[in-house]
Design a protein around this motif. Sequence first.
Motif, short mmCIF file in Angstrom:
data_model
loop_
_atom_site.label_atom_id
_atom_site.label_comp_id
_atom_site.label_asym_id
_atom_site.label_seq_id
_atom_site.Cartn_x
_atom_site.Cartn_y
_atom_site.Cartn_z
N ASN A 256 88.19 98.94 58.23
CA ASN A 256 86.57 100.05 58.23
C ASN A 256 85.71 99.02 58.66
O ASN A 256 84.91 99.28 60.13
CB ASN A 256 86.97 101.14 57.57
CG ASN A 256 87.69 102.49 58.10
OD1 ASN A 256 87.85 102.48 58.03
ND2 ASN A 256 87.66 103.00 56.83
N TYR A 257 85.50 98.02 58.01
CA TYR A 257 84.40 97.66 58.04
C TYR A 257 84.69 96.77 58.93
O TYR A 257 83.38 95.98 59.76
CB TYR A 257 84.31 96.39 56.58
CG TYR A 257 83.69 96.94 55.66
CD1 TYR A 257 81.47 97.55 55.49
CD2 TYR A 257 84.19 97.87 54.62
CE1 TYR A 257 80.95 98.13 54.59
CE2 TYR A 257 82.77 98.72 53.30
CZ TYR A 257 81.73 98.70 53.74
OH TYR A 257 81.30 99.39 52.67
N VAL A 258 85.57 95.87 59.18
CA VAL A 258 85.32 94.63 60.66
C VAL A 258 85.57 95.71 61.40
O VAL A 258 85.04 95.01 62.91
CB VAL A 258 86.81 94.19 60.57
CG1 VAL A 258 87.36 93.86 61.98
CG2 VAL A 258 87.32 93.45 59.49
N ALA A 259 86.05 96.69 62.05
CA ALA A 259 86.03 97.97 62.84
C ALA A 259 84.54 98.42 62.97
O ALA A 259 83.72 98.95 64.54
CB ALA A 259 86.70 98.70 62.47
N GLY A 260 84.04 98.40 62.23
CA GLY A 260 82.36 99.02 62.27
C GLY A 260 81.67 98.07 63.04
O GLY A 260 80.60 97.80 63.79
N ILE A 261 82.66 96.46 62.60
CA ILE A 261 81.37 95.04 63.22
C ILE A 261 81.68 94.61 64.44
O ILE A 261 80.76 94.80 65.42
CB ILE A 261 81.79 93.98 62.58
CG1 ILE A 261 81.54 94.07 61.32
CG2 ILE A 261 81.16 91.81 62.97
CD1 ILE A 261 81.72 92.68 60.34
N PRO A 305 86.22 107.63 59.85
CA PRO A 305 86.36 105.95 59.61
C PRO A 305 85.67 105.21 60.81
O PRO A 305 85.92 105.59 62.27
CB PRO A 305 87.17 106.38 59.52
CG PRO A 305 87.11 107.54 58.36
CD PRO A 305 86.47 108.57 59.49
N ASN A 306 85.62 104.12 60.82
CA ASN A 306 85.02 103.28 62.23
C ASN A 306 87.11 102.90 62.55
O ASN A 306 86.46 102.83 63.73
CB ASN A 306 84.46 101.89 61.52
CG ASN A 306 83.46 102.00 61.51
OD1 ASN A 306 82.11 103.17 62.02
ND2 ASN A 306 82.76 101.55 60.39
N GLU A 307 87.75 102.43 61.72
CA GLU A 307 89.24 102.40 61.95
C GLU A 307 89.29 103.68 62.80
O GLU A 307 90.54 103.54 63.91
CB GLU A 307 90.07 102.34 60.87
CG GLU A 307 91.11 101.87 61.72
CD GLU A 307 92.07 101.90 59.80
OE1 GLU A 307 92.98 101.13 59.79
OE2 GLU A 307 91.70 102.09 59.12
N LEU A 308 89.18 104.54 62.90
CA LEU A 308 89.59 105.83 63.79
C LEU A 308 88.78 105.68 65.21
O LEU A 308 89.80 105.54 66.47
CB LEU A 308 89.63 107.11 63.26
CG LEU A 308 89.91 108.17 63.66
CD1 LEU A 308 91.32 108.55 64.24
CD2 LEU A 308 89.58 109.67 63.06
#
Length: 436
Positions: A256-261, A305-308
């Motif tokens: 999720n953190y990587v997706a947010g970046i 969630p950023n991954e979604l």
Amino acid sequence: MQEKIEFAIKFLSDWLHSTVLTGAMLAQWGCVFGAYLLTVLLWRGLERRLFAWVDDTIKNDLGRSLLRALVDVGNVALFIVLMQVCAAIFWSMDLTPRVLDAASDLAVAWIIIRFLTSMMPNHTLARGVAVIVWTVAALSIFGLLSPITGFLEGLRITVGETSFTAFGVIKGMALAALFLQAAVIVAQFATNRINAISGLSPSVQVLMTKAVKTGLYTAAILFAMSSVGIDLTSLAIFSSALGVGIGFGLKTIFSNYVAGILLLMDKSIKPGDTIEVGTVFGVVSEMHGRYASILTRDGMEYLIPNELLISGEVINWTHKDKNVRIKIPVGIAYDSDVEKALELLITACTGVKRALRNPAPASRLIGFGDNSVDLQLRIWISDAESGVANVRSEVLLNIWNLFHEHGIEFPFPQRDLFLKSGSELSVTLENNEKSK
């Protein structure tokens, strides 16, 4: 350990008998408490009047803030004046006013600490820091700081091959709090400067802000650990363990953190965009490291969630162009004037403020249904974040009024029944009444 405790008790006992439990010292302590009570009584009513005078008289914001800060420490200043008067009396009697001088020094230290901590954004932490620093100053003035420091350094805690002292732990916690608070202040300043740069997009601003905060917080923790004597090379083992933990237990959080970046870098979704994720439709209010906050028209805030947002299907209504086309289906009866109905659909958009004139509304004949002639009105809006259902409702209400005014009929379901020739239709009547 027992010997150290006995030594500390003996030292405190000797200090009390030599500096506190004497006639001159008791008289000075009496002056201190008397001056404190007198200050409280005098300042209780005066402070309120001074604050009211400052607010009513001083119009400049900076001057008013400065005077309010001075009034806020006025009680301590009055206490210092009373201490100096008492000290002058003792000097006139050839007595050294050690307690009075110490009380004055503590009061001055308190004023300085109060001004310095007023710049800290966290008021609770600021009060804690003020109390700790003032306590250290008090111990130093009364000559107790070195013995207490030596006692705490003698208390040693061993964890594996690493050894800590009680004084080192306390020092590390205090320094970590100070460094983190300094990092918060610097990060806030940097955030304001980044947000003031007009050439940066909102996503880049958020990315730069998070990078600055992460770097400052990490540096604050490392400085605090280094200041207490912790070998930072030992963090290599911890980093390896953390990597294993991320690979197994923290996979979802890390992704999720990587997706947010990635979202912040490719600008596919940014704060202020109107997006649709599944059944959720709303405006991206904030983007965090783990999730994005979507505020809907119902006032509910969804944390996606950023991954979604990376792996799923996302409809961004305002990705490159804020103009959005809305399709409004309308059905009319078969015996209605289709060309007139198409003209009335365009007319229905005239009084709608949110409907754009460029691109202009358009009406189309879509098809022939079972019960109606299917038309469609297409309008453009540029503020999808203000909602879609409300503008569609306004247009439909205008269509309803115009169609009734010009004799355009709305359809209703119809069914035609055909009987084949030669078929028999029998009707049976049943009477449920009992014969008498």
